[in-house]
Design a protein around this motif. Structure first.
Motif, PDB file in Angstrom:
ATOM      1  N   GLU A 115       0.772  -1.243   0.117  1.00 15.16           N
ATOM      2  CA  GLU A 115      -0.024   0.005  -0.056  1.00 15.16           C
ATOM      3  C   GLU A 115       0.865   1.210  -0.087  1.00 15.16           C
ATOM      4  N   GLY A 116       2.180   1.111   0.786  1.00 16.35           N
ATOM      5  CA  GLY A 116       3.031   2.206   0.815  1.00 16.35           C
ATOM      6  C   GLY A 116       3.567   2.443  -0.515  1.00 16.35           C
ATOM      7  N   GLU A 117       3.743   1.674  -1.321  1.00 16.64           N
ATOM      8  CA  GLU A 117       4.300   1.772  -2.460  1.00 16.64           C
ATOM      9  C   GLU A 117       3.482   2.121  -3.631  1.00 16.64           C
ATOM     10  N   ARG A 118       2.111   2.138  -3.479  1.00 19.21           N
ATOM     11  CA  ARG A 118       1.231   2.491  -4.503  1.00 19.21           C
ATOM     12  C   ARG A 118       0.903   3.852  -4.403  1.00 19.21           C
ATOM     13  N   ASN A 119       0.604   4.437  -5.594  1.00 16.51           N
ATOM     14  CA  ASN A 119      -0.170   5.861  -5.534  1.00 16.51           C
ATOM     15  C   ASN A 119      -1.364   5.753  -5.176  1.00 16.51           C
ATOM     16  N   ASN A 120      -2.408   4.793  -5.914  1.00 14.41           N
ATOM     17  CA  ASN A 120      -3.572   4.744  -5.746  1.00 14.41           C
ATOM     18  C   ASN A 120      -4.244   3.656  -4.751  1.00 14.41           C
ATOM     19  N   GLY A 121      -3.307   3.349  -3.878  1.00 18.97           N
ATOM     20  CA  GLY A 121      -3.880   2.318  -2.947  1.00 18.97           C
ATOM     21  C   GLY A 121      -4.003   0.822  -3.131  1.00 18.97           C
ATOM     22  N   LEU A 122      -4.475   0.012  -2.530  1.00 15.64           N
ATOM     23  CA  LEU A 122      -4.489  -1.397  -2.716  1.00 15.64           C
ATOM     24  C   LEU A 122      -5.906  -1.634  -3.928  1.00 15.64           C
ATOM     25  N   HIS A 123      -5.515  -2.747  -4.523  1.00  9.81           N
ATOM     26  CA  HIS A 123      -6.603  -3.326  -5.060  1.00  9.81           C
ATOM     27  C   HIS A 123      -7.834  -3.785  -4.120  1.00  9.81           C
ATOM     28  N   MET A 124      -8.859  -3.918  -4.376  1.00 12.46           N
ATOM     29  CA  MET A 124     -10.098  -4.130  -3.762  1.00 12.46           C
ATOM     30  C   MET A 124      -9.940  -5.532  -3.170  1.00 12.46           C
ATOM     31  N   GLU A 125      -9.541  -6.423  -3.518  1.00 16.96           N
ATOM     32  CA  GLU A 125      -9.334  -7.798  -2.993  1.00 16.96           C
ATOM     33  C   GLU A 125      -8.337  -7.690  -1.871  1.00 16.96           C
ATOM     34  N   ASP A 126      -7.283  -6.843  -2.416  1.00 17.26           N
ATOM     35  CA  ASP A 126      -6.162  -6.613  -1.218  1.00 17.26           C
ATOM     36  C   ASP A 126      -6.522  -5.943   0.056  1.00 17.26           C
ATOM     37  N   ARG A 127      -7.621  -4.876  -0.205  1.00 19.94           N
ATOM     38  CA  ARG A 127      -8.058  -4.190   0.862  1.00 19.94           C
ATOM     39  C   ARG A 127      -8.870  -5.190   1.890  1.00 19.94           C
ATOM     40  N   LYS A 128      -9.642  -6.002   1.160  1.00 19.63           N
ATOM     41  CA  LYS A 128     -10.326  -6.838   1.738  1.00 19.63           C
ATOM     42  C   LYS A 128      -9.737  -7.694   2.723  1.00 19.63           C
ATOM     43  N   ASN A 129      -8.637  -8.333   2.049  1.00 17.90           N
ATOM     44  CA  ASN A 129      -7.732  -9.374   2.866  1.00 17.90           C
ATOM     45  C   ASN A 129      -7.009  -8.610   4.149  1.00 17.90           C
ATOM     46  N   LEU A 130      -6.550  -7.379   3.713  1.00 17.27           N
ATOM     47  CA  LEU A 130      -6.043  -6.592   4.841  1.00 17.27           C
ATOM     48  C   LEU A 130      -7.134  -6.442   5.931  1.00 17.27           C
ATOM     49  N   ASP A 131      -8.281  -5.911   5.820  1.00 18.53           N
ATOM     50  CA  ASP A 131      -9.279  -5.890   6.718  1.00 18.53           C
ATOM     51  C   ASP A 131      -9.583  -7.226   7.537  1.00 18.53           C
ATOM     52  N   ARG A 132      -9.675  -8.257   6.556  1.00 15.31           N
ATOM     53  CA  ARG A 132      -9.765  -9.350   7.380  1.00 15.31           C
ATOM     54  C   ARG A 132      -8.729  -9.858   8.444  1.00 15.31           C
ATOM     55  N   ALA A 133      -7.497  -9.666   7.839  1.00 21.38           N
ATOM     56  CA  ALA A 133      -6.346  -9.834   8.736  1.00 21.38           C
ATOM     57  C   ALA A 133      -6.363  -8.997   9.821  1.00 21.38           C
ATOM     58  N   LYS A 134      -6.827  -7.843   9.669  1.00 17.41           N
ATOM     59  CA  LYS A 134      -6.765  -6.913  11.000  1.00 17.41           C
ATOM     60  C   LYS A 134      -7.900  -7.465  11.830  1.00 17.41           C
ATOM     61  N   GLN A 135      -9.055  -7.820  11.476  1.00 23.25           N
ATOM     62  CA  GLN A 135     -10.204  -8.419  12.132  1.00 23.25           C
ATOM     63  C   GLN A 135      -9.644  -9.568  12.866  1.00 23.25           C
ATOM     64  N   PHE A 136      -9.241 -10.429  12.192  1.00 26.86           N
ATOM     65  CA  PHE A 136      -8.934 -11.687  12.781  1.00 26.86           C
ATOM     66  C   PHE A 136      -7.771 -11.582  13.889  1.00 26.86           C
ATOM     67  N   ILE A 137      -6.828 -10.522  13.779  1.00 24.53           N
ATOM     68  CA  ILE A 137      -5.731 -10.391  14.780  1.00 24.53           C
ATOM     69  C   ILE A 137      -6.503  -9.855  15.880  1.00 24.53           C
ATOM     70  N   ALA A 138      -7.332  -8.704  15.716  1.00 25.51           N
ATOM     71  CA  ALA A 138      -7.954  -7.880  16.612  1.00 25.51           C
ATOM     72  C   ALA A 138      -8.815  -8.827  17.527  1.00 25.51           C
ATOM     73  N   SER A 139      -9.345  -9.716  16.946  1.00 29.75           N
ATOM     74  CA  SER A 139     -10.373 -10.695  17.818  1.00 29.75           C
ATOM     75  C   SER A 139      -9.478 -11.376  18.825  1.00 29.75           C
ATOM     76  N   GLU A 140      -8.397 -11.831  18.289  1.00 30.32           N
ATOM     77  CA  GLU A 140      -7.614 -12.872  19.344  1.00 30.32           C
ATOM     78  C   GLU A 140      -6.897 -11.734  20.355  1.00 30.32           C
ATOM     79  N   LEU A 141      -6.404 -10.492  20.087  1.00 27.40           N
ATOM     80  CA  LEU A 141      -5.854  -9.493  20.796  1.00 27.40           C
ATOM     81  C   LEU A 141      -6.805  -8.996  21.941  1.00 27.40           C
ATOM     82  N   MET A 142      -7.996  -9.122  21.378  1.00 26.28           N
ATOM     83  CA  MET A 142      -9.035  -8.738  22.507  1.00 26.28           C
ATOM     84  C   MET A 142      -9.302  -9.589  23.756  1.00 26.28           C
ATOM     85  N   LEU A 143      -8.994 -11.002  23.426  1.00 22.64           N
ATOM     86  CA  LEU A 143      -9.069 -11.986  24.275  1.00 22.64           C
ATOM     87  C   LEU A 143      -8.046 -12.236  24.910  1.00 22.64           C
ATOM     88  N   VAL A 144      -6.610 -12.163  24.532  1.00 16.29           N
ATOM     89  CA  VAL A 144      -5.504 -12.080  25.347  1.00 16.29           C
ATOM     90  C   VAL A 144      -5.086 -11.098  26.111  1.00 16.29           C
TER      91      VAL A 144
END
Length: 165
Positions: A115-144
């Motif tokens: 994302e930092g290397e691209r001028n126009n941001g991430l492709h939609m699929e990459d954005r979805k995967n980034l959001d999924r990964a953040k939510q996945f980790i956040a859910s675990e951190l909340m319990l840990v």
């Protein structure tokens, strides 16, 4: 294996807690199910005990592993091939389905770097995967750490290369 009250992670769904174990009579066969509640998504799943091993269900990480997670969020693996139209989406989806918090951290590190290397941001699929990964980790951190979703996302953003959300 697991007991009521255990905090667990289910691949692609994130972290939750085993709320109950129920016995069901299915076609004359008594089967035991784990009832798992995922607070971030407000979802409850019933997982058959005899399929737990192959499902990838695991206990949440220990607090001693948080430093390893922070390092993984910063470590971007250099791509082998030149960027294609959607170079990482399948690879990232595969990593997210493993249920490993370090694999999800790798997805975040790679995509925030991209994302930092691209001028126009991430492709939609990459954005979805980034959001999924953040939510996945956040859910675990909340319990840990017994923290809020906002605090968990803040930990992720502070430890990843890009400060974007």
């Amino acid at each position: 294996m697991f007991k009521v009250g255990d905090s667990v992670v289910y691949p692609y769904h994130g972290a939750g807690q085993i709320k109950d174990m129920e016995e069901k009579d299915i076609l004359g066969e008594k089967l035991t199910y784990y009832v798992v509640y995922f607070p971030l998504n407000h979802v409850t799943l019933m997982l058959p005990e005899k399929r737990i091993q192959e499902s990838g269900l695991r206990k949440i990480i220990e607090t001693t592993q948080l430093e390893e997670l922070a390092v993984a969020l910063k470590t971007c693996e250099v791509p082998v091939k030149k960027e294609a139209a959607r170079p990482y989406s399948k690879e990232n989806e595969t990593l997210l389905k493993t249920g490993s918090i370090l694999d999800a951290a790798s997805v975040i590190a790679n995509l925030t770097s991209k994302e930092g290397e691209r001028n126009n941001g991430l492709h939609m699929e990459d954005r979805k995967n980034l959001d999924r990964a953040k939510q996945f980790i956040a859910s675990e951190l909340m319990l840990v750490n017994d923290i809020s979703e906002e605090e968990a996302l803040s930990f992720i953003n502070e430890n990843s290369q890009s400060q974007g959300a």
